[in-house]
Design a protein around this motif. Sequence first.
Motif, mmCIF file in Angstrom:
data_model
loop_
_atom_site.group_PDB
_atom_site.id
_atom_site.type_symbol
_atom_site.label_atom_id
_atom_site.label_comp_id
_atom_site.label_asym_id
_atom_site.label_seq_id
_atom_site.Cartn_x
_atom_site.Cartn_y
_atom_site.Cartn_z
ATOM 1 N N ILE A 135 -25.863 48.178 -3.548
ATOM 2 C CA ILE A 135 -26.589 47.687 -2.380
ATOM 3 C C ILE A 135 -25.676 46.769 -1.580
ATOM 4 O O ILE A 135 -25.202 45.750 -2.081
ATOM 5 N N GLY A 136 -25.439 47.131 -0.342
ATOM 6 C CA GLY A 136 -24.635 46.303 0.543
ATOM 7 C C GLY A 136 -25.445 45.150 1.110
ATOM 8 O O GLY A 136 -26.661 45.266 1.316
ATOM 9 N N ARG A 165 -22.528 44.575 -2.842
ATOM 10 C CA ARG A 165 -21.319 44.686 -2.040
ATOM 11 C C ARG A 165 -21.467 43.756 -0.853
ATOM 12 O O ARG A 165 -22.441 43.828 -0.108
ATOM 13 N N ALA A 166 -20.498 42.882 -0.673
ATOM 14 C CA ALA A 166 -20.514 41.946 0.452
ATOM 15 C C ALA A 166 -20.283 42.703 1.756
ATOM 16 O O ALA A 166 -19.685 43.782 1.760
ATOM 17 N N GLY A 167 -20.746 42.120 2.834
ATOM 18 C CA GLY A 167 -20.484 42.692 4.149
ATOM 19 C C GLY A 167 -19.080 42.337 4.602
ATOM 20 O O GLY A 167 -18.561 41.269 4.281
ATOM 21 N N ALA A 168 -18.455 43.241 5.334
ATOM 22 C CA ALA A 168 -17.117 42.987 5.861
ATOM 23 C C ALA A 168 -16.974 43.704 7.197
ATOM 24 O O ALA A 168 -17.585 44.753 7.425
ATOM 25 N N ASP A 177 -9.464 41.594 9.087
ATOM 26 C CA ASP A 177 -10.534 42.100 8.230
ATOM 27 C C ASP A 177 -11.167 40.885 7.578
ATOM 28 O O ASP A 177 -10.473 40.084 6.939
ATOM 29 N N THR A 178 -12.491 40.734 7.738
ATOM 30 C CA THR A 178 -13.171 39.525 7.306
ATOM 31 C C THR A 178 -14.416 39.852 6.505
ATOM 32 O O THR A 178 -15.220 40.692 6.914
ATOM 33 N N GLU A 179 -14.565 39.185 5.351
ATOM 34 C CA GLU A 179 -15.800 39.292 4.586
ATOM 35 C C GLU A 179 -16.822 38.358 5.227
ATOM 36 O O GLU A 179 -16.499 37.237 5.610
ATOM 37 N N LEU A 180 -18.050 38.841 5.337
ATOM 38 C CA LEU A 180 -19.090 38.067 6.012
ATOM 39 C C LEU A 180 -19.847 37.181 5.033
ATOM 40 O O LEU A 180 -20.171 37.607 3.925
ATOM 41 N N ALA A 234 -17.063 39.314 18.989
ATOM 42 C CA ALA A 234 -18.173 40.116 18.474
ATOM 43 C C ALA A 234 -17.813 41.601 18.514
ATOM 44 O O ALA A 234 -18.630 42.442 18.146
ATOM 45 N N ASP A 235 -16.603 41.923 18.920
ATOM 46 C CA ASP A 235 -16.146 43.314 18.969
ATOM 47 C C ASP A 235 -15.600 43.694 17.595
ATOM 48 O O ASP A 235 -14.397 43.752 17.366
ATOM 49 N N VAL A 236 -16.538 43.920 16.677
ATOM 50 C CA VAL A 236 -16.171 44.207 15.292
ATOM 51 C C VAL A 236 -16.777 45.537 14.838
ATOM 52 O O VAL A 236 -17.772 46.000 15.398
ATOM 53 N N ARG A 237 -16.167 46.114 13.828
ATOM 54 C CA ARG A 237 -16.661 47.345 13.200
ATOM 55 C C ARG A 237 -16.989 47.006 11.750
ATOM 56 O O ARG A 237 -16.177 46.448 11.029
ATOM 57 N N VAL A 238 -18.197 47.346 11.329
ATOM 58 C CA VAL A 238 -18.610 47.098 9.946
ATOM 59 C C VAL A 238 -17.838 48.066 9.046
ATOM 60 O O VAL A 238 -17.846 49.276 9.269
ATOM 61 N N VAL A 239 -17.154 47.521 8.034
ATOM 62 C CA VAL A 239 -16.381 48.347 7.108
ATOM 63 C C VAL A 239 -16.951 48.312 5.698
ATOM 64 O O VAL A 239 -16.560 49.126 4.852
ATOM 65 N N ALA A 240 -17.868 47.411 5.421
ATOM 66 C CA ALA A 240 -18.505 47.343 4.099
ATOM 67 C C ALA A 240 -19.808 46.557 4.223
ATOM 68 O O ALA A 240 -19.959 45.709 5.091
ATOM 69 N N GLY A 241 -20.731 46.877 3.328
ATOM 70 C CA GLY A 241 -21.973 46.121 3.275
ATOM 71 C C GLY A 241 -23.196 46.878 3.728
ATOM 72 O O GLY A 241 -24.309 46.385 3.600
#
Length: 109
Positions: free
Chosen positions: A30-31, A64-67, A76-79, A91-98
């Motif tokens: 679960i992200g 799974r943490a959000g990133a 690349d940043t973990e949220l 705010a121009d980001v792409r979700v890569v995990a979570g």
Amino acid sequence: MHELSITQSIVDVCCERAGDRRVLSVRVLIGALTAVLPDAMLFCFDVAAEGTAAEGARLDIEHRAGAVHCRDCGADTELADYLLLCPCGSADVRVVAGNELTIVSMEVG
């Protein structure tokens, strides 16, 4: 509580795949960005599994943490929360995990 319907779907899929065997355990990923509460899912699992091949099975939840990946600075940043911002302020980001909600494995017997 959408966790009940999600958990019911997980139980349904596992029972279908198990065939005539008992489901002993189910492991899900679960992200953090899915808005699914793991504690609520654990609570719902026994109710959803009652009377099925998964009755009495154990539900194991992997988190799974959000990133995000920043399109401006390339970081690349973990949220730490649901705020989809890069530390640079963009705010121009792409979700890569979570955003995962996946059945990883199940044990049958």
